[in-house]
Design a protein around this motif. Structure first.
Motif, PDB file in Angstrom:
ATOM      1  N   ARG A 158       0.699  -1.539  -0.391  1.00  0.00           N
ATOM      2  CA  ARG A 158      -0.217  -0.075   0.048  1.00  0.00           C
ATOM      3  C   ARG A 158       0.775   1.449  -0.339  1.00  0.00           C
ATOM      4  O   ARG A 158       1.495   1.041   0.583  1.00  0.00           O
ATOM      5  N   ARG A 159       0.204   1.510  -1.255  1.00  0.00           N
ATOM      6  CA  ARG A 159       1.257   3.255  -0.850  1.00  0.00           C
ATOM      7  C   ARG A 159       0.309   4.366  -1.587  1.00  0.00           C
ATOM      8  O   ARG A 159      -0.164   4.313  -1.254  1.00  0.00           O
ATOM      9  N   ARG A 160       1.061   5.650  -0.751  1.00  0.00           N
ATOM     10  CA  ARG A 160       0.276   6.678  -0.418  1.00  0.00           C
ATOM     11  C   ARG A 160       0.727   7.664  -2.036  1.00  0.00           C
ATOM     12  O   ARG A 160       1.164   7.313  -2.529  1.00  0.00           O
ATOM     13  N   VAL A 161      -0.417   8.243  -2.524  1.00  0.00           N
ATOM     14  CA  VAL A 161      -0.901   8.777  -3.402  1.00  0.00           C
ATOM     15  C   VAL A 161      -1.051  10.290  -3.728  1.00  0.00           C
ATOM     16  O   VAL A 161      -2.103  10.766  -2.972  1.00  0.00           O
ATOM     17  N   ARG A 162      -0.045  10.808  -4.099  1.00  0.00           N
ATOM     18  CA  ARG A 162      -0.719  12.384  -4.309  1.00  0.00           C
ATOM     19  C   ARG A 162       0.106  12.645  -6.108  1.00  0.00           C
ATOM     20  O   ARG A 162       1.402  13.031  -5.990  1.00  0.00           O
ATOM     21  N   LEU A 163      -0.989  12.075  -6.855  1.00  0.00           N
ATOM     22  CA  LEU A 163      -0.199  12.578  -7.926  1.00  0.00           C
ATOM     23  C   LEU A 163      -0.986  12.873  -8.861  1.00  0.00           C
ATOM     24  O   LEU A 163      -2.914  13.271  -9.267  1.00  0.00           O
ATOM     25  N   PRO A 164      -0.456  14.030 -10.120  1.00  0.00           N
ATOM     26  CA  PRO A 164      -1.513  15.025 -10.851  1.00  0.00           C
ATOM     27  C   PRO A 164      -1.417  13.918 -11.867  1.00  0.00           C
ATOM     28  O   PRO A 164      -0.359  13.756 -12.366  1.00  0.00           O
ATOM     29  N   LEU A 165      -2.407  14.307 -12.050  1.00  0.00           N
ATOM     30  CA  LEU A 165      -2.384  13.389 -13.797  1.00  0.00           C
ATOM     31  C   LEU A 165      -2.341  14.250 -15.178  1.00  0.00           C
ATOM     32  O   LEU A 165      -1.670  14.188 -16.186  1.00  0.00           O
ATOM     33  N   LEU A 166      -2.490  15.906 -14.834  1.00  0.00           N
ATOM     34  CA  LEU A 166      -1.456  16.567 -16.089  1.00  0.00           C
ATOM     35  C   LEU A 166      -0.921  17.748 -14.719  1.00  0.00           C
ATOM     36  O   LEU A 166      -0.686  17.994 -13.550  1.00  0.00           O
ATOM     37  N   SER A 167       0.570  18.151 -15.174  1.00  0.00           N
ATOM     38  CA  SER A 167       1.283  19.056 -14.432  1.00  0.00           C
ATOM     39  C   SER A 167       1.801  19.943 -15.520  1.00  0.00           C
ATOM     40  O   SER A 167       1.844  19.682 -17.021  1.00  0.00           O
ATOM     41  N   GLN A 168       2.733  21.125 -14.964  1.00  0.00           N
ATOM     42  CA  GLN A 168       3.090  21.619 -15.897  1.00  0.00           C
ATOM     43  C   GLN A 168       4.193  22.737 -15.113  1.00  0.00           C
ATOM     44  O   GLN A 168       3.458  22.966 -14.331  1.00  0.00           O
ATOM     45  N   PRO A 169       5.439  23.141 -15.599  1.00  0.00           N
ATOM     46  CA  PRO A 169       6.440  24.134 -14.894  1.00  0.00           C
ATOM     47  C   PRO A 169       5.741  25.836 -14.700  1.00  0.00           C
ATOM     48  O   PRO A 169       5.225  25.485 -15.956  1.00  0.00           O
ATOM     49  N   VAL A 170       5.178  25.747 -13.822  1.00  0.00           N
ATOM     50  CA  VAL A 170       4.661  27.491 -13.806  1.00  0.00           C
ATOM     51  C   VAL A 170       6.181  28.125 -12.712  1.00  0.00           C
ATOM     52  O   VAL A 170       6.969  27.841 -12.504  1.00  0.00           O
ATOM     53  N   ARG A 171       5.959  29.647 -13.126  1.00  0.00           N
ATOM     54  CA  ARG A 171       6.274  30.556 -12.538  1.00  0.00           C
ATOM     55  C   ARG A 171       5.550  31.323 -11.280  1.00  0.00           C
ATOM     56  O   ARG A 171       4.605  31.910 -11.736  1.00  0.00           O
ATOM     57  N   LEU A 172       5.801  32.003 -10.371  1.00  0.00           N
ATOM     58  CA  LEU A 172       5.092  32.660  -9.640  1.00  0.00           C
ATOM     59  C   LEU A 172       5.505  34.234  -9.455  1.00  0.00           C
ATOM     60  O   LEU A 172       6.284  35.004  -9.560  1.00  0.00           O
ATOM     61  N   ASP A 173       4.652  34.811 -10.246  1.00  0.00           N
ATOM     62  CA  ASP A 173       4.543  36.589 -10.368  1.00  0.00           C
ATOM     63  C   ASP A 173       4.007  37.329  -9.291  1.00  0.00           C
ATOM     64  O   ASP A 173       2.919  37.214  -9.188  1.00  0.00           O
ATOM     65  N   ARG A 174       5.015  38.277  -8.846  1.00  0.00           N
ATOM     66  CA  ARG A 174       3.980  38.912  -7.539  1.00  0.00           C
ATOM     67  C   ARG A 174       3.218  39.873  -8.202  1.00  0.00           C
ATOM     68  O   ARG A 174       4.018  40.407  -9.323  1.00  0.00           O
ATOM     69  N   GLY A 175       2.424  39.781  -7.923  1.00  0.00           N
ATOM     70  CA  GLY A 175       1.044  40.850  -8.188  1.00  0.00           C
ATOM     71  C   GLY A 175       0.328  42.240  -6.875  1.00  0.00           C
ATOM     72  O   GLY A 175       1.224  41.559  -5.516  1.00  0.00           O
ATOM     73  N   ARG A 176      -0.537  42.728  -6.655  1.00  0.00           N
ATOM     74  CA  ARG A 176      -0.951  42.509  -5.033  1.00  0.00           C
ATOM     75  C   ARG A 176      -1.596  42.108  -4.889  1.00  0.00           C
ATOM     76  O   ARG A 176      -2.993  41.769  -5.275  1.00  0.00           O
ATOM     77  N   GLY A 177      -1.538  41.809  -3.539  1.00  0.00           N
ATOM     78  CA  GLY A 177      -1.948  41.367  -2.480  1.00  0.00           C
ATOM     79  C   GLY A 177      -1.544  39.890  -3.119  1.00  0.00           C
ATOM     80  O   GLY A 177      -2.397  38.501  -1.853  1.00  0.00           O
ATOM     81  N   GLY A 178      -1.409  38.918  -4.300  1.00  0.00           N
ATOM     82  CA  GLY A 178      -1.473  37.464  -3.880  1.00  0.00           C
ATOM     83  C   GLY A 178      -0.249  37.071  -5.620  1.00  0.00           C
ATOM     84  O   GLY A 178       0.522  38.207  -5.665  1.00  0.00           O
ATOM     85  N   TYR A 179      -0.312  36.512  -5.920  1.00  0.00           N
ATOM     86  CA  TYR A 179       0.522  35.976  -7.888  1.00  0.00           C
ATOM     87  C   TYR A 179      -0.022  35.352  -8.557  1.00  0.00           C
ATOM     88  O   TYR A 179      -1.200  35.067  -8.080  1.00  0.00           O
ATOM     89  N   ARG A 180       0.477  35.867  -9.466  1.00  0.00           N
ATOM     90  CA  ARG A 180       0.142  35.111 -10.399  1.00  0.00           C
ATOM     91  C   ARG A 180       0.763  34.059 -11.043  1.00  0.00           C
ATOM     92  O   ARG A 180       1.850  34.285 -10.833  1.00  0.00           O
ATOM     93  N   ILE A 181      -0.234  32.868 -11.430  1.00  0.00           N
ATOM     94  CA  ILE A 181       1.204  31.866 -11.839  1.00  0.00           C
ATOM     95  C   ILE A 181       1.006  31.640 -13.685  1.00  0.00           C
ATOM     96  O   ILE A 181       0.029  31.752 -14.425  1.00  0.00           O
ATOM     97  N   ARG A 182       1.738  31.815 -13.815  1.00  0.00           N
ATOM     98  CA  ARG A 182       2.576  31.822 -15.413  1.00  0.00           C
ATOM     99  C   ARG A 182       3.143  30.482 -15.896  1.00  0.00           C
ATOM    100  O   ARG A 182       4.083  29.891 -15.126  1.00  0.00           O
ATOM    101  N   PRO A 183       2.726  30.579 -17.110  1.00  0.00           N
ATOM    102  CA  PRO A 183       3.142  28.534 -17.687  1.00  0.00           C
ATOM    103  C   PRO A 183       4.466  29.383 -17.991  1.00  0.00           C
ATOM    104  O   PRO A 183       4.718  30.416 -17.948  1.00  0.00           O
ATOM    105  N   ALA A 184       5.570  28.233 -17.582  1.00  0.00           N
ATOM    106  CA  ALA A 184       6.858  28.436 -17.927  1.00  0.00           C
ATOM    107  C   ALA A 184       6.949  27.034 -18.889  1.00  0.00           C
ATOM    108  O   ALA A 184       8.391  26.477 -19.486  1.00  0.00           O
ATOM    109  N   GLY A 185       6.160  26.467 -19.333  1.00  0.00           N
ATOM    110  CA  GLY A 185       6.362  24.730 -20.406  1.00  0.00           C
ATOM    111  C   GLY A 185       5.495  24.378 -20.185  1.00  0.00           C
ATOM    112  O   GLY A 185       4.348  24.681 -20.602  1.00  0.00           O
ATOM    113  N   ASP A 186       5.981  23.008 -20.772  1.00  0.00           N
ATOM    114  CA  ASP A 186       4.319  22.008 -21.321  1.00  0.00           C
ATOM    115  C   ASP A 186       3.267  21.553 -20.015  1.00  0.00           C
ATOM    116  O   ASP A 186       3.784  21.712 -19.685  1.00  0.00           O
TER     117      ASP A 186
END
Length: 958
Positions: free
Chosen positions: A79-107
């Motif tokens: 028995r194994r623990r599972v925390r698996l994204p079926l889809l994934s994408q490299p991203v960057r976090l761009d700072r803004g007012r009060g939060g972050y914009r999540i910007r794609p950085a790859g496929d």
């Protein structure tokens, strides 16, 4: 040798598939759920991820998962623990007012647990996938069940959004987004790939066959070489070899201009009608090459794989090609610019020849009366010395004439005729110079040389001597204009009708669509493209070795040239499919850098090679130890790039002596940095290493980074930027307090646990904004290969009581060499060792010594010695033959940044050497002055007074 057998053997030795990862979380790697997949509020956990992203900005370790499977599952009986994204994408976090914009950085990538590629492509090809509306709708839940089922995971339920808590008793689907960190990106399995290639025809004419066969020797390419990049002699040799040879190997130490040579060869190949695939090991190296290519006015590169700029490339392709200007106009511009450069160079060459001839007059003085009596006509005003020299050549001054005189001509009749011609030429020469019949030919040669020296001295006296100061500036401007014209012509030809055919335009449009698709769907779309038309229209591609097989059609010899960078770090199994896609190869790497890691056993290699009838090639096919660079080096000559353009002498000196003895030439050396002590050793007390971590060194590193941050500035200016020695002033700076803003602070350690502990301390101390401001990076030595920082802080992580195995790992020569050569301007080594021996001890002793200036050159004779004597009497320090790379500055006058170089006469190796030395020294930041004796009529006193005034008045470089 049949290459297909090699591939079949490689397939048996390759892993069948990558490790199956079910849990992307772990210690220090939390999963942060997102209510909005494109935005996130600021908070402690998001701030930490932003800081972590900034700390590893060249690695792209931050991922956005979309559609998760969470819970537990029985896998292979456990028995194994599972925390698996079926889809994934490299991203960057761009700072803004009060939060972050999540910007794609790859496929967006589908989990590799879904091994059916056709099914994976269909699952990726869903309209609106990964948008907030799709994730919140019923289609996402249905898709999630299908995808999880295809991955072998049977869902118990599908939630409607991010879970408040995970029930590990069941397996649930979560149609939501989450952020997590990926530490090590594992490559996919190679076995099926290599088997596919092993059964493919058409490999005999590929670079793969060249590297495992016996590439025939080939002559160098055409002598004329025009490039938009400034190249030294060795780099030009690389480009010429690539034109003519099926396999070219390039090697050299860090900071040697390798990227310049590779890019120049790629652009030259494209300009001559070919296509190029450039492949590296790391995403960072792809970005470096891509940026260097984009700075040149040549064809735009197509960046593939996990490339953050692919979206911009796709947009550029979608716009289509603008109508090209007539290629003839660009070619005419190149010819005009080349003629201008040739004219200026010819004028400089004539002036240097005149100075050389005049400089030889002193040696002829004792013989002048006798020579003038024997050949009086040669010394008359207006005598045509060059015409007389032509007669001298006809009289036997060539190799053919010498052979004929010795009676080695195979044709008696021809020998008789040549003897008659020589006799006639001698008679005409004697008449022209007024010599009697008894004067030997060699005596006539001496008379002509002496007459030329006399005439040159008289002409220089009449014209005021040789002064090339303005000519060098004009030549530099003309060279720049020529480089620009060549680049423009390259771009025009790349967009011309021979490349932009109808089939090519259709392929480009299809590629623009493919680049926007998911990884598996893009693989399908690329496989259906007309490969020949595509690379004819888009001839320059750059990407990682891991992505080549996934993203390019499997067509043998699809490209004319493949360029393999970082080849010492690339194993043969991974390189084989890359080499199969081109007809010729340029392989580059440094055998003294870190190498690939293999888990194949020796006995497995031996058995496999024996079964495939390849046992006699065991030394070359040793996939456990031999990199693709090793194999290429055994198959073709190596062009060594010896000139170093990155660091001050003290920084690179130990590596130069220990790992590249007598093979590294410092173009960066200058009186401003020759004494700069730019290596610091910080010694700390540490009793032991606990769980792989030396806590005392962690604290010391944190304190050092704080001091660098407080300094708030970088010292000096104009340092060289990596391999790109044409950037900026092209020279390294040394000395002073190292700061942070200009080029960043790199913190590294040989050990993963130590690097992780330092990372945790930095994340606790600095927010993302400060990490970005400081240019702060952290990781292992392996993670820093191929990159550098202005300031590097290295934590050795050892204590005196460490076991031998731990010491051996940290003092591996290749690893140690990489560690101490990542700094451009300052290196700080933190260590807890008391009195270490071996490699570490040698380095610490080197670091503790004051930096020393280069050894003084031998005292010259004649004019340079007289001028130096007079300059010293005026209170100026003077050194002879100051070494800069493979060149020597005749006289180095002054100290520190205000020192200047004096060129006192034509280079002994001729005009080309003189021009090359001038360009190299100028690009390295030297202030140069010509100090030829003819300018002052050979008067060293007057020369010294004028030169001293110029030396003491700072001015622009020459």
């Amino acid at each position: 040798m049949e290459v297909n057998r090699v591939l079949a053997a490689f397939a048996e030795l390759a892993p069948a598939r990558a490790e199956r990862v079910y849990d992307v979380t772990g210690p220090g790697r939390p999963l942060v759920w997102l209510r909005d997949p494109d935005r996130a509020p600021r908070g402690r956990r998001l701030d930490r991820l932003a800081a972590l992203d900034a700390l590893h900005r060249q690695e792209r370790i931050l991922r956005r998962g979309l559609a998760f499977v969470v819970g537990t599952e029985v896998v292979e009986g456990a028995r194994r623990r599972v925390r698996l994204p079926l889809l994934s994408q490299p991203v960057r976090l761009d700072r803004g007012r009060g939060g972050y914009r999540i910007r794609p950085a790859g496929d967006i990538e589908l989990t590799p647990l879904i091994e059916d590629r056709a099914l994976a492509a269909r699952l990726e090809d869903v309209p609106g996938m990964a948008t907030p509306a799709w994730l919140a709708g019923p289609d996402a839940r249905a898709w999630l069940r299908t995808a999880a089922d295809s991955a072998g995971l049977r869902l118990h339920t599908v939630l409607t959004g991010p879970p408040g808590a995970v029930d590990d008793a069941t397996l649930a689907g979560v149609p939501a987004a989450g952020l997590y960190v990926v530490r090590d990106v594992l490559a996919t399995g190679l076995r099926d790939t290599l088997l596919g290639w092993a059964n493919r025809p058409g490999l005999a004419a590929t670079a793969l066959a060249r590297i495992y066969g016996e590439p025939a020797a080939a002559p160098a390419g055409p002598a004329e070489l025009l490039s938009p990049l400034p190249l030294n002699a060795a780099q030009r040799a690389v480009v010429r070899r690539v034109r003519a040879e099926p396999l070219v190997v390039v090697s050299g130490p860090p900071g040697n201009g390798k990227s310049h040579a590779l890019v120049a060869a790629a652009l030259d190949t494209v300009h001559r009608g070919g296509s190029v695939l450039m492949v590296t090991q790391s995403v960072h190296a792809v970005d470096v090459l891509g940026e260097l290519l984009r700075r040149q006015p040549g064809p735009p590169p197509v960046l593939f794989g996990d490339a953050e700029r692919r979206e911009a490339v796709a947009a550029e392709l979608a716009r289509g090609a603008a109508a090209a200007d007539p290629a003839g106009d660009a070619d005419r511009a190149v010819r005009r610019a080349a003629d201008e450069v040739a004219s200026i160079r010819a004028g400089i060459a004539a002036a240097l020849e005149l100075e050389r001839a005049a400089g030889s007059l002193a040696g002829w003085q004792p013989l002048l009366p006798a020579l003038a009596a024997e050949a009086p006509g040669a010394f008359e005003p207006g005598f045509d010395i060059e015409a007389a020299r032509a007669l001298l050549t006809a009289a036997g001054g060539t190799a053919a004439g010498a052979n004929a005189a010795a009676g080695v001509d195979a044709d008696p009749a021809g020998r008789s005729w040549r003897r008659w011609r020589r006799s006639r030429a001698v008679e005409r020469l004697r008449r022209r110079v007024g010599a009697g019949p008894g004067v030997p030919v060699e005596r006539l040669r001496s008379a002509l040389d002496a007459a030329a020296a006399t005439a040159a001295a008289a002409r220089l006296a009449a014209t005021g001597g040789t002064d090339l100061e303005s000519a060098w500036s004009v030549l530099a401007a003309a060279d720049a204009a020529l480089a620009g014209a060549v680049g423009a012509a390259m771009r025009q030809r790349a967009a011309g009708p021979l490349r932009r055919t109808g089939a090519g335009r259709r392929s480009v449009a299809a590629l623009a669509v493919a680049l926007k698709a998911g990884r598996n769907r893009r693989r399908e779309l690329l496989a259906g493209l007309d490969g020949a038309a595509l690379v004819r229209t888009l001839p320059l591609w750059v990407g990682t070795a891991a992505d080549v097989e996934d993203l390019l059609p499997p067509l043998p010899g699809m490209f004319d040239l493949v360029v393999l960078d970082e080849a010492a770090h690339l194993d043969q199994l991974r390189a084989a499919p890359v080499l199969a896609r081109a007809r010729r190869a340029l392989v580059a790497g440094d055998p003294r850098q870190l190498r690939f890691v293999s888990f194949v056993a020796d006995v497995e290699v031996a058995d496999t090679l024996r079964r495939h009838g390849l046992a006699e090639l065991a030394d070359r096919l040793d996939v456990r130890r031999a990199s693709v660079l090793d194999v290429a080096t055994g198959a073709a000559p190596v062009t060594w790039l010896s000139e170093h353009y990155r660091s001050a002498p003290h920084l690179i000196g130990f590596s130069a002596r220990r790992f590249y003895p007598d093979r590294l030439e410092l173009v960066t050396r200058h009186p401003r940095n020759e004494r700069s002590d730019v290596i610091d050793v910080v010694r700390v007390d540490a009793a032991q290493v606990v769980d792989g971590v030396n806590r005392a060194e962690v604290a010391a590193v944190l304190k050092l980074v704080g001091q660098l941050a407080d300094a708030g500035h970088a010292d000096g200016a104009g340092h060289a930027d990596g391999d790109s020695h044409a950037d900026g002033d092209g020279h390294a700076d040394g000395g002073g307090t190292a700061g942070a803003e200009s080029g960043g602070i790199g913190v590294l350690s040989p050990f993963r646990a130590q690097a992780d502990a330092i990372e945790a301390a930095l994340l606790a101390a600095y927010p993302a904004e400060e990490i970005e401001r400081l240019g702060l990076r952290c990781g292992t030595v392996h993670g820093f290969q191929g990159s550098e920082s202005d300031v590097v802080v290295a934590s050795l992580g050892l204590v005196d009581a460490d076991p031998p195995a731990r010491r051996r790992f940290a003092t591996d020569p290749n690893l140690f060499n990489v560690m101490i050569t990542r700094a451009r301007r300052r290196m700080v080594l933190v260590t807890s060792l008391g009195s270490p021996d071996g490699l570490v001890g040698d380095y610490l002793r080197y670091a503790d010594r004051l930096a020393e200036p280069p050894a003084a050159g031998a005292a010259p004779d004649g004019w340079p010695a007289e001028l130096a004597t007079r300059l010293r009497r005026l209170g100026l320090p003077v050194r002879y033959a100051y070494p800069v790379g493979r060149w020597r500055v005749d006289l180095c006058v002054g100290d520190g940044p205000d020192a200047v170089g004096l060129i006192c006469g034509p280079h002994a190796d001729g005009v080309e050497a003189h021009l090359e030395r001038q360009r190299t020294l100028r690009d390295a930041g030297w202030r140069l002055h010509d100090a030829f004796p003819s300018r002052w009529g050979g008067d060293p006193v007057r020369a010294a007074l004028e030169v001293a005034a110029r030396v003491r008045a700072p001015g622009p470089t020459g």
